[in-house]
Design an enzyme around this catalytic site. Structure first.
Site, PDB file in Angstrom:
ATOM      1  N   THR A  15       0.818  -1.218   0.000  1.00  0.00           N
ATOM      2  CA  THR A  15       0.000   0.000   0.000  1.00  0.00           C
ATOM      3  C   THR A  15       0.849   1.264   0.000  1.00  0.00           C
ATOM      4  OG1 THR A  15      -1.814  -1.134   1.104  1.00  0.00           O
ATOM      5  CG2 THR A  15      -1.781   1.236   1.331  1.00  0.00           C
ATOM      6  N   ASP A  90       0.307  -6.760   4.941  1.00  0.00           N
ATOM      7  CA  ASP A  90      -0.353  -8.050   5.196  1.00  0.00           C
ATOM      8  C   ASP A  90       0.635  -9.143   5.612  1.00  0.00           C
ATOM      9  OD1 ASP A  90      -2.643  -6.765   4.417  1.00  0.00           O
ATOM     10  OD2 ASP A  90      -2.893  -7.843   2.530  1.00  0.00           O
TER      11      ASP A  90
HETATM   12  N1  ASP Z   1      -2.813  -5.477   0.982  1.00  0.00           N
HETATM   13  C1  ASP Z   1      -1.707  -4.572   1.142  1.00  0.00           C
HETATM   14  C2  ASP Z   1      -0.404  -5.337   1.045  1.00  0.00           C
HETATM   15  O1  ASP Z   1      -0.091  -6.041   1.985  1.00  0.00           O
HETATM   16  C3  ASP Z   1      -1.794  -3.938   2.458  1.00  0.00           C
HETATM   17  C4  ASP Z   1      -0.692  -2.996   2.811  1.00  0.00           C
HETATM   18  O2  ASP Z   1       0.311  -2.836   2.157  1.00  0.00           O
HETATM   19  O3  ASP Z   1      -0.887  -2.349   3.825  1.00  0.00           O
HETATM   20  O4  ASP Z   1       0.281  -5.206   0.063  1.00  0.00           O
END
Ligand code: ASP
Length: 327
Positions: A15, A90
């Site tokens: 993210t 994650d």
């Molecule tokens: N779904 C995203 C990932 O793990 C969540 C994040 O980066 O906070 O890439």
């Protein structure tokens, strides 16, 4: 006179590197906005950038984790003073712990990420990146093992876990809290972790699984793993480390195949222990041959088992490696 620290930023995606589109969906970018922040902490830090991956963290595997470890080994040889890794949240704790277990380095290694993407209101990416650089550049961070810095807190890779799906205060250490905080321009530590040897590996094996126990569970999931490919299984047991009786025959068949079975608790706080002496209780599980792994959650224990098996550990050596709470 302050010395300018050479910090390597390794970007892997997540993210922190994404942005929100017109439909409100969070999507990866071809150009990582965080990687463009060359002037951050200018004057105190010389920032080197390696955009190793651009992966959402559910796409991260131990193969990439090993590549990051090797990149850090090389950086230390090249005279880098500290490393910051940006990563999706994650699976951030798994990569961080993999590095903590395998890196012999004493230079600070800090993993960070973001809960809100680069163009969302209240985006925490740039701030967390800057905090992580502060911590990596601080002499007090040397020898602390791999750390996770998010939301002004410094956590150990070994015990930190993601506790909330979206809140910026998601990363917590349930057993004893953060080891330090990020002050205006430096790290402040309140406690240090006891650390032992690391385990240097040059390849990673596959087929190490994680199963969570539940009320009324039978042996079906274990039976799926009763084959020649399975290299090891971590079981998140109930409470202090217990299993429903209907699982036991299947668990025994995996043990008969010499598959290493590791027992942790599905509770997110506390340590797995052999306390209960009833059918499926921890005492019976230990006598059957399950190895108790104290203080790690299921996903971390899986990383530790995978690393131990990749290093060729077996039998008593593997048990010793898994049971110690300090490496
Ligand atoms: N779904 C995203 C990932 O793990 C969540 C994040 O980066 O906070 O890439």
């Amino acid at each position: 006179m302050t010395t300018v620290k050479k910090i390597l930023a390794i970007h892997t995606g997540g993210t922190i590197s994404m942005s929100q589109n017109d439909q409100g969906e969070v999507v990866p970018n071809a150009q990582n906005p965080i990687a463009q922040q060359e002037t951050i902490l200018a004057g105190r830090v010389e920032l080197f950038t390696d955009e190793m991956f651009n992966l959402p963290s559910p796409h991260m595997t131990p193969v990439e984790m090993l590549q990051i470890k090797e990149r850090i080994d090389q950086a230390e040889k090249d005279g880098i003073d500290g490393v910051v890794i940006t990563h999706g949240t994650d699976t951030l704790e798994e990569t961080a712990y993999f590095l903590d277990l395998t890196l012999p380095s004493t230079i600070p290694v800090v993993v960070t990420g973001a809960m809100r993407s680069s163009n969302e209101v209240g985006s925490d990416g740039l701030y967390n990146f800057q905090s992580a650089i502060e911590v990596a550049a601080d002499d007090a961070s040397r020898g602390n093992g791999v750390m996770v810095v998010m939301n002004d807190e410094i956590h150990t890779a070994r015990y930190v876990t993601k506790t909330h799906t979206t809140n910026v205060a998601t990363f917590r250490t349930p057993t004893f809290g953060p080891i330090g905080i990020v002050a205006k321009d430096h790290a402040v530590y309140f406690q240090k972790l006891i650390r032992e040897d690391t385990c240097n590996i040059d390849h990673v094996i596959d087929h190490v699984y994680l199963i969570k126990a539940y009320a009324g569970m039978d042996g079906s999931l274990f039976d799926f793993l009763d084959n020649d490919e399975t290299a090891g299984v971590v079981i998140e047991g109930l409470g202090a480390g217990n299993l429903p009786p209907k699982t036991l025959a299947s668990v025994q068949r995996l043990l008969d195949r010499q598959i290493p079975l590791v027992l942790v608790s599905r509770c997110y706080n506390g340590v797995a222990e052999d306390i209960y002496d009833y059918e499926g209780g921890g005492i019976e599980l230990r006598k059957m041959g399950l190895m108790l792994c104290q203080g790690l959650n299921g996903q971390k224990a899986r990383i530790k088992l995978l690393v131990g098996l990749s290093a060729g550990l077996q039998g008593a050596e593997l048990k010793q490696f898994l049971s110690t709470a300090v490496s």
